[in-house]
Motif scaffolding. Sequence first.
Motif, short mmCIF file in Angstrom:
data_model
loop_
_atom_site.label_atom_id
_atom_site.label_comp_id
_atom_site.label_asym_id
_atom_site.label_seq_id
_atom_site.Cartn_x
_atom_site.Cartn_y
_atom_site.Cartn_z
N HIS C 27 0.84 -1.19 0.00
CA HIS C 27 0.00 0.00 0.00
C HIS C 27 0.88 1.26 0.00
CE1 HIS C 27 -3.44 2.47 0.58
NE2 HIS C 27 -2.91 3.02 1.66
N ILE C 28 0.51 2.19 -0.85
CA ILE C 28 1.25 3.45 -0.90
C ILE C 28 0.33 4.55 -0.41
CG2 ILE C 28 2.44 5.10 -2.37
CD1 ILE C 28 3.17 2.79 -4.18
N ALA C 29 0.54 4.95 0.82
CA ALA C 29 -0.23 6.08 1.36
C ALA C 29 0.53 7.37 1.06
CB ALA C 29 -0.42 5.91 2.86
N TRP C 30 -0.04 8.50 1.39
CA TRP C 30 0.62 9.75 1.01
C TRP C 30 1.93 9.94 1.76
CZ3 TRP C 30 1.38 13.32 4.86
CH2 TRP C 30 0.58 13.20 6.01
N TYR C 31 2.06 9.29 2.92
CA TYR C 31 3.28 9.48 3.73
C TYR C 31 4.30 8.36 3.55
CZ TYR C 31 0.49 6.27 6.47
OH TYR C 31 -0.26 5.21 6.83
N THR C 32 3.96 7.32 2.75
CA THR C 32 4.85 6.18 2.63
C THR C 32 6.20 6.61 2.05
OG1 THR C 32 2.91 4.92 2.08
CG2 THR C 32 5.02 3.82 1.78
N VAL C 33 7.28 6.07 2.63
CA VAL C 33 8.61 6.37 2.09
C VAL C 33 8.83 5.47 0.88
CG1 VAL C 33 11.07 6.38 2.57
CG2 VAL C 33 9.46 7.03 4.34
N THR C 34 8.89 6.06 -0.29
CA THR C 34 9.04 5.29 -1.52
C THR C 34 10.35 5.66 -2.20
OG1 THR C 34 7.90 7.01 -2.70
CG2 THR C 34 6.56 5.19 -1.89
N ASN C 35 10.57 5.05 -3.38
CA ASN C 35 11.77 5.44 -4.12
C ASN C 35 11.70 6.89 -4.59
OD1 ASN C 35 9.71 4.77 -5.79
ND2 ASN C 35 10.86 3.38 -7.09
N VAL C 36 10.49 7.42 -4.73
CA VAL C 36 10.35 8.85 -5.03
C VAL C 36 10.99 9.66 -3.90
CG1 VAL C 36 8.72 10.71 -5.41
CG2 VAL C 36 8.22 8.44 -6.27
N THR C 37 10.64 9.28 -2.67
CA THR C 37 11.21 9.96 -1.50
C THR C 37 12.72 9.90 -1.51
OG1 THR C 37 9.34 8.98 -0.37
CG2 THR C 37 10.89 10.19 0.97
N LEU C 38 13.22 8.68 -1.76
CA LEU C 38 14.67 8.47 -1.73
C LEU C 38 15.36 9.40 -2.71
CD1 LEU C 38 17.17 6.83 -0.88
CD2 LEU C 38 16.68 5.33 -2.81
N TRP C 39 14.88 9.39 -3.97
CA TRP C 39 15.61 10.16 -4.99
C TRP C 39 15.39 11.66 -4.87
CZ3 TRP C 39 19.67 8.51 -7.44
CH2 TRP C 39 19.88 7.14 -7.46
N MET C 40 14.25 12.04 -4.34
CA MET C 40 14.08 13.48 -4.06
C MET C 40 15.01 13.90 -2.93
SD MET C 40 10.08 14.32 -4.43
CE MET C 40 9.28 14.26 -6.02
N ALA C 41 15.13 13.01 -1.93
CA ALA C 41 16.03 13.33 -0.81
C ALA C 41 17.47 13.43 -1.31
CB ALA C 41 15.91 12.25 0.26
N ILE C 42 17.84 12.51 -2.20
CA ILE C 42 19.21 12.58 -2.75
C ILE C 42 19.41 13.90 -3.49
CG2 ILE C 42 20.78 11.54 -4.43
CD1 ILE C 42 19.66 8.84 -3.66
N ALA C 43 18.37 14.28 -4.24
CA ALA C 43 18.48 15.55 -4.97
C ALA C 43 18.65 16.72 -4.00
CB ALA C 43 17.24 15.77 -5.84
N VAL C 44 17.85 16.71 -2.93
CA VAL C 44 17.94 17.80 -1.94
C VAL C 44 19.33 17.83 -1.30
CG1 VAL C 44 17.06 18.64 0.25
CG2 VAL C 44 15.48 17.85 -1.49
N VAL C 45 19.82 16.62 -0.95
CA VAL C 45 21.14 16.56 -0.31
C VAL C 45 22.22 17.05 -1.27
CG1 VAL C 45 22.89 14.97 0.56
CG2 VAL C 45 20.54 14.75 1.32
N ALA C 46 22.10 16.65 -2.54
CA ALA C 46 23.10 17.08 -3.52
C ALA C 46 23.07 18.60 -3.69
CB ALA C 46 22.83 16.40 -4.86
#
Lengths: 184, 78, 249
Positions: C27-46
């Motif tokens: 199940h993907i709820a609005w708060y679920t940590v997904t690969n979208v989250t991961l790669w957006m986080a990487i982008a933010v960190v970069a």
Amino acid sequence: MATEVLDAAAAAHEAGHTAETSSGMPQLDITTWDNQIFWLLVSLVAIYLIVTRVAVPRIGAVLAERRGTITNDLAAAEELKLQASEAETAYNKALAAARAEASKIIAAARADIEADLAKATAKADAEIEAKTAVSEKRIAEIREGALESVTEVAKDTAKELVSVLGGKADARSINAAVAARLKG
Amino acid sequence: MEGELAQMGKYIGAGLAAFGLGGAGIGVGNIAGNFLAGALRNPSAAAGQTATLFVGIAFAEALGIFSFLIALLLMFAV
Amino acid sequence: MAEEGASGFQIHPMDQFIVKPLFGGDHIAWYTVTNVTLWMAIAVVAIAAMLMLGTRRRAIVPSRSQSVAELIYGFVYNMVEEVTGREGVKYFPYVLTLFLFILFSNLLGLLPAAFTTTSHIAVTIVLAMLVFLGVTILGFVKHGIGFLGMFWVSSAPLVIRPILAVIEVISYFVRPVSHSIRLAGNLMAGHAVIKVIAGFATLVVASPVVIGAVTALYGLELLVACVQAYVFTILTCVYLRDAVGDVHH
């Protein structure tokens, strides 16, 4: 053979179906949109905070400082250039003054020398003049002396000749005769 | 059988939709070529117009991307 | 034999775009940590690393990493100033945020096995709607009802002005659609094409050609990633100019 092909087609169809149900076009799977949008907004807010709180002030300050430094350096360079050109004009002025001084000195020296020369020349001329005058006087004297001597000699000779010849001659007539002869 | 016919129609439709990308290619090439021609005539003005070039290319390309999207929708979503 | 051939060419170019939960579960709820989250986080960190680590020393003579940050800053700043004029410089941080997010997402998406967040219409439509709504609200705040004058082309003959107004209104509302689909479509197309070509590598005869083709496409995609970030940003500036600048153009 035929069944095999049919089976393959069925398998392919099946695979296509499962792919469609599992993925299809993942972009159009609305159920994941809220998740993506939520995390997108979180990321954008994070980036916005980084940009406005840290990056823009920092880089803006650095760029402004650099611009200021460059402007200052350029102004300093401009000033130095001005100073250099000032120094150059001063040097040129000094050079011209020195040159003028030198030519003045040369002119003065020349004038001095010329004056000395003129004086010396005048003195020499005067001396020569004086010496010439003396010499001329002497020559005139000598000539006069010579003439007198000639008259004396002529008189004496004439008296002697007259007396030898037996005549008696008075001085007056002899003198007159000699003077007339000398003139003649 | 009917499903297979629909599948066939989808694929044919997707292939036809891909024609649209050729139009986009012509458009983008036209823009780039005209920009180059203008830039060679007046190179000093070219640097200031690169933004306009990219905006033009983007507008032309967007329509090609729409037809690509139609093809994708036919392939995967319909 | 036929079965093998069929399974050998099962290329799933769209599988790379699937949103998956990172820590199990379906199940993907609005708060679920997904690969979208991961790669957006990487982008933010970069982005944070580039902007903060490079400029840490605040050097007058920049180091290499600092000049990269300054280069991007100056690039976007000049773009905003050039396209929207002095009025638009106020909105420079928003534009820079969009540009950095799109550029880094595009480039990070090119890493092998990466997830390209900007290839999702959900993401780009939000980015485009932010710009669209922001520009529209800003326009009404700045010009009041006069902002509608943008649709009334006063230089055209009176007869065709209503027609032009209709066309202008339609093109105005198509803006967010084309703005978002252009970005998502370009990236999706590029990644899907690479995937399709790479899928042919299972055919041994074709694999050398495939390697060359994937390399060439990768270079093209690198260009596309940068150009699309640039295009998205400059279109944002162009739309912004409509709101902050003179409406009667």
